[in-house]
Design an enzyme around this catalytic site. Structure first.
Site, PDB file in Angstrom:
ATOM      1  CD  GLU A 236      -2.746  -1.215   2.468  1.00 46.75           C
ATOM      2  OE1 GLU A 236      -3.842  -1.799   2.415  1.00 46.75           O
ATOM      3  OE2 GLU A 236      -2.283  -0.779   3.521  1.00 46.75           O
TER       4      GLU A 236
ATOM      5  CB  CYS B 191       3.067   7.510   3.057  1.00 48.27           C
ATOM      6  SG  CYS B 191       3.597   6.325   4.282  1.00 48.27           S
TER       7      CYS B 191
ATOM      8  CB  CYS C 137       7.475  -5.026   8.765  1.00 48.08           C
ATOM      9  SG  CYS C 137       8.917  -4.320   9.606  1.00 48.08           S
TER      10      CYS C 137
ATOM     11  CB  CYS D  22       6.949  -2.510  16.281  1.00 48.16           C
ATOM     12  SG  CYS D  22       8.590  -2.089  15.680  1.00 48.16           S
TER      13      CYS D  22
ATOM     14  CB  CYS E  90       3.476  -1.517  14.005  1.00 49.28           C
ATOM     15  SG  CYS E  90       3.510  -1.351  12.214  1.00 49.28           S
TER      16      CYS E  90
ATOM     17  N   GLY F 237       6.873  -1.807   5.981  1.00 50.07           N
ATOM     18  CA  GLY F 237       8.241  -2.320   5.977  1.00 50.07           C
ATOM     19  C   GLY F 237       9.265  -1.382   6.565  1.00 50.07           C
ATOM     20  CD  GLU F 238      13.668  -0.053   9.245  1.00 53.72           C
ATOM     21  OE1 GLU F 238      12.749   0.456   9.893  1.00 53.72           O
ATOM     22  OE2 GLU F 238      14.676   0.594   8.877  1.00 53.72           O
TER      23      GLU F 238
ATOM     24  CB  SER G  81      10.395   6.666   9.034  1.00 53.06           C
ATOM     25  OG  SER G  81      10.169   6.196  10.343  1.00 53.06           O
TER      26      SER G  81
ATOM     27  CG  LEU H 260      13.223   7.727  20.898  1.00 54.73           C
ATOM     28  CD1 LEU H 260      14.578   7.144  20.579  1.00 54.73           C
ATOM     29  CD2 LEU H 260      13.365   9.195  21.314  1.00 54.73           C
ATOM     30  CG  ASN H 261       7.779   4.612  18.814  1.00 48.73           C
ATOM     31  OD1 ASN H 261       7.450   5.759  18.580  1.00 48.73           O
ATOM     32  ND2 ASN H 261       7.758   3.668  17.900  1.00 48.73           N
TER      33      ASN H 261
ATOM     34  CG  ASN I 239      -3.362   6.077  14.179  1.00 49.02           C
ATOM     35  OD1 ASN I 239      -4.129   7.009  14.418  1.00 49.02           O
ATOM     36  ND2 ASN I 239      -2.252   6.230  13.476  1.00 49.02           N
TER      37      ASN I 239
ATOM     38  CB  CYS J 201       1.305   6.118  11.685  1.00 47.73           C
ATOM     39  SG  CYS J 201       1.933   7.636  11.049  1.00 47.73           S
TER      40      CYS J 201
HETATM   41  N1  SAH Z   1       9.613   0.736   9.670  1.00 47.39           N
HETATM   42  C1  SAH Z   1       9.833   2.130   9.717  1.00 47.39           C
HETATM   43  C2  SAH Z   1       8.972   2.843   8.734  1.00 47.39           C
HETATM   44  C3  SAH Z   1       7.477   2.711   8.987  1.00 47.39           C
HETATM   45  S1  SAH Z   1       6.958   4.226   9.584  1.00 47.39           S
HETATM   46  C4  SAH Z   1       9.682   2.642  11.116  1.00 47.39           C
HETATM   47  O1  SAH Z   1       9.168   1.913  11.948  1.00 47.39           O
HETATM   48  O2  SAH Z   1      10.125   3.753  11.376  1.00 47.39           O
HETATM   49  C5  SAH Z   1       5.720   3.798  10.617  1.00 47.39           C
HETATM   50  C6  SAH Z   1       5.657   4.837  11.740  1.00 47.39           C
HETATM   51  O3  SAH Z   1       4.384   4.689  12.328  1.00 47.39           O
HETATM   52  C7  SAH Z   1       6.684   4.557  12.836  1.00 47.39           C
HETATM   53  O4  SAH Z   1       7.180   5.754  13.380  1.00 47.39           O
HETATM   54  C8  SAH Z   1       5.882   3.810  13.866  1.00 47.39           C
HETATM   55  O5  SAH Z   1       6.414   3.998  15.170  1.00 47.39           O
HETATM   56  C9  SAH Z   1       4.512   4.427  13.704  1.00 47.39           C
HETATM   57  N2  SAH Z   1       3.403   3.548  14.054  1.00 47.39           N
HETATM   58  C10 SAH Z   1       3.315   2.213  13.921  1.00 47.39           C
HETATM   59  N3  SAH Z   1       2.123   1.769  14.363  1.00 47.39           N
HETATM   60  C11 SAH Z   1       1.437   2.868  14.780  1.00 47.39           C
HETATM   61  C12 SAH Z   1       0.131   3.072  15.308  1.00 47.39           C
HETATM   62  N4  SAH Z   1      -0.690   2.057  15.500  1.00 47.39           N
HETATM   63  N5  SAH Z   1      -0.247   4.332  15.595  1.00 47.39           N
HETATM   64  C13 SAH Z   1       0.580   5.376  15.370  1.00 47.39           C
HETATM   65  N6  SAH Z   1       1.811   5.237  14.848  1.00 47.39           N
HETATM   66  C14 SAH Z   1       2.239   3.998  14.571  1.00 47.39           C
HETATM   67 FE1  SF4 Z   2       8.071  -1.696  13.419  1.00 48.82          FE
HETATM   68 FE2  SF4 Z   2       8.126   0.004  11.346  1.00 48.82          FE
HETATM   69 FE3  SF4 Z   2       8.050  -2.646  10.935  1.00 48.82          FE
HETATM   70 FE4  SF4 Z   2       5.901  -1.409  11.905  1.00 48.82          FE
HETATM   71  S1  SF4 Z   2       6.810  -1.084   9.903  1.00 48.82           S
HETATM   72  S2  SF4 Z   2       6.791  -3.365  12.630  1.00 48.82           S
HETATM   73  S3  SF4 Z   2       6.828   0.182  13.174  1.00 48.82           S
HETATM   74  S4  SF4 Z   2       9.689  -1.518  11.910  1.00 48.82           S
END
Ligand code: SAH
Ligand code: SF4
Length: 344
Positions: free
Chosen positions: A93, A106, A113, A117, A120, A161-162, A193, A217-218, A292, A335
């Site tokens: 997507e 985006c 991925c 996390c 996510c 994805g990362e 990111s 960071l989170n 979210n 996100c």
């Molecule tokens: N994998 C990379 C790129 C994906 S960006 C990364 O993790 O940075 C996705 C962003 O959305 C990240 O900053 C992640 O922390 C955030 N994210 C993931 N799940 C989310 C959610 N349920 N609500 C808000 N932000 C979220």
């Molecule tokens: Fe973590 Fe980013 Fe992969 Fe989601 S997309 S699992 S936030 S690394």
């Protein structure tokens, strides 16, 4: 299966190699880049300043199509989510976010991925594979084509994805996005990111750096971060921040730190106090992202009061902290909500 090479996987030098094989001059590569990325044509037949013979040779040996668009959903707030189906049936997507004068896309770099996390949705889906450079760039071209005359102004690597786990293809896509005869995205209009893969952050810093860096960071301590983001075991918070300290920045450039605010997890006053200390010595800005929620996951969004208090605490310490209000939540385009499957 199409056996031809995919022309959007080739950088400028590789394209020169290809046209040389056909006995053609190097500047033909520049013309092809212009047609594919600047003019965004959908066939070799339209590359009218190339000879018919060269067009036929290209057509026989290489493909130039984009991922197939399977569905589009439009949010009440104007953002749009695109579902693409790839050759092998994998789906990804991309999300278009119009905002005042900007049109940001985006994009995804992997199908699924592998980093898992906990908060996510993409991370809950199985990891399938890396996207090719062509599949990464194809998302941009396909969306540009659909929105004639309203070109994209910014690209963020924040979809599925990362990106740094697909380092080679991502870096090549960045390089091609920068070409001044192609898409012409300058460094400040592209943000990548990452979850925080230290060796790749270093490699990106050493490359000719073609984008802005954002780091998810989170959390403000290792324990919470490891719970939320298992990758923290391999690349702990402090080491990650040291890598950020070493990351080369242009004058006035800053690293963006994304901080998803999750109720009772990382939204306390203590967290807000620790953050400025952690970020000392880094030219940083914070993107606070209200979590979210998803019925599939056990976490809740921090309360509005907490979000504002968190921001205030950071502002008082002279940290730039922006609350990133979610877009496209009604179509699961916000996100962390991308899964590569539409429920229409
Ligand atoms: N994998 C990379 C790129 C994906 S960006 C990364 O993790 O940075 C996705 C962003 O959305 C990240 O900053 C992640 O922390 C955030 N994210 C993931 N799940 C989310 C959610 N349920 N609500 C808000 N932000 C979220
Ligand atoms: Fe973590 Fe980013 Fe992969 Fe989601 S997309 S699992 S936030 S690394």
């Amino acid at each position: 299966m199409d056996e031809r090479i995919d022309i959007k996987n080739l950088d400028r030098n590789e394209l020169k190699g290809l046209v040389r094989q056909f006995g053609k001059e190097d500047y033909r590569a520049r013309q092809i880049i212009h047609w594919i990325y600047h003019e965004n044509v959908d066939s070799y037949a339209k590359m009218t300043n190339l000879s018919k013979k060269l067009r036929d040779l290209l057509q026989k040996t290489s493909r130039m199509d984009c991922p197939a668009l399977a569905a589009v959903q439009t949010s009440r707030d104007g953002s749009q989510k695109f579902l693409f189906v790839l050759d092998d049936g994998e789906s990804i997507e991309s999300v278009l976010i119009p905002d005042k004068g900007r049109r940001t896309l985006c994009i995804s770099t992997q199908a699924g991925c592998s980093l898992g996390c906990r908060f996510c949705l993409t991370g809950q889906r199985r990891f399938s594979r890396n996207l090719s450079t062509s599949e990464i760039l194809g998302q941009i071209l396909a969306v540009q084509r659909m929105s004639k005359n309203r070109s994209l102004t910014n690209i963020v690597f924040m979809g599925m994805g990362e990106p740094l786990a697909n380092f080679k293809n991502t870096l090549k896509a960045l390089e091609i996005m920068n070409y001044d005869d192609g898409l012409r995205f300058s460094k400040r209009r592209i943000t990548l990111s990452t979850v925080g893969l230290i060796p790749e952050i270093e490699k990106l810093g050493q490359s000719s750096q073609r984008c802005r860096l954002a780091v998810s960071l989170n959390a403000t301590n290792c324990e919470t971060r490891t719970f939320l983001m298992p990758v923290n075991r391999q690349y702990p918070l402090e080491d990650l921040l040291d890598a950020c300290r070493r990351f080369p920045l242009a004058p006035r450039e800053r690293i963006t730190f994304e901080y998803v605010l999750i109720k009772g997890m990382n939204d306390s006053d203590e967290d807000a106090k620790r953050l400025p200390r952690l970020l000392q010595g880094i030219r940083a800005k914070l993107n606070l992202i209200p979590y979210n929620e998803s019925p599939l996951l056990p976490f809740e969004r921090a309360s509005e009061g907490r979000i504002l208090a968190f921001q205030q605490a950071l502002l008082q310490k002279n940290l730039t902290a922006i609350i990133r209000r979610s877009r496209g939540a009604d179509i699961s385009a916000a996100c962390g909500q991308l899964r590569g499957e539409f429920r229409i």
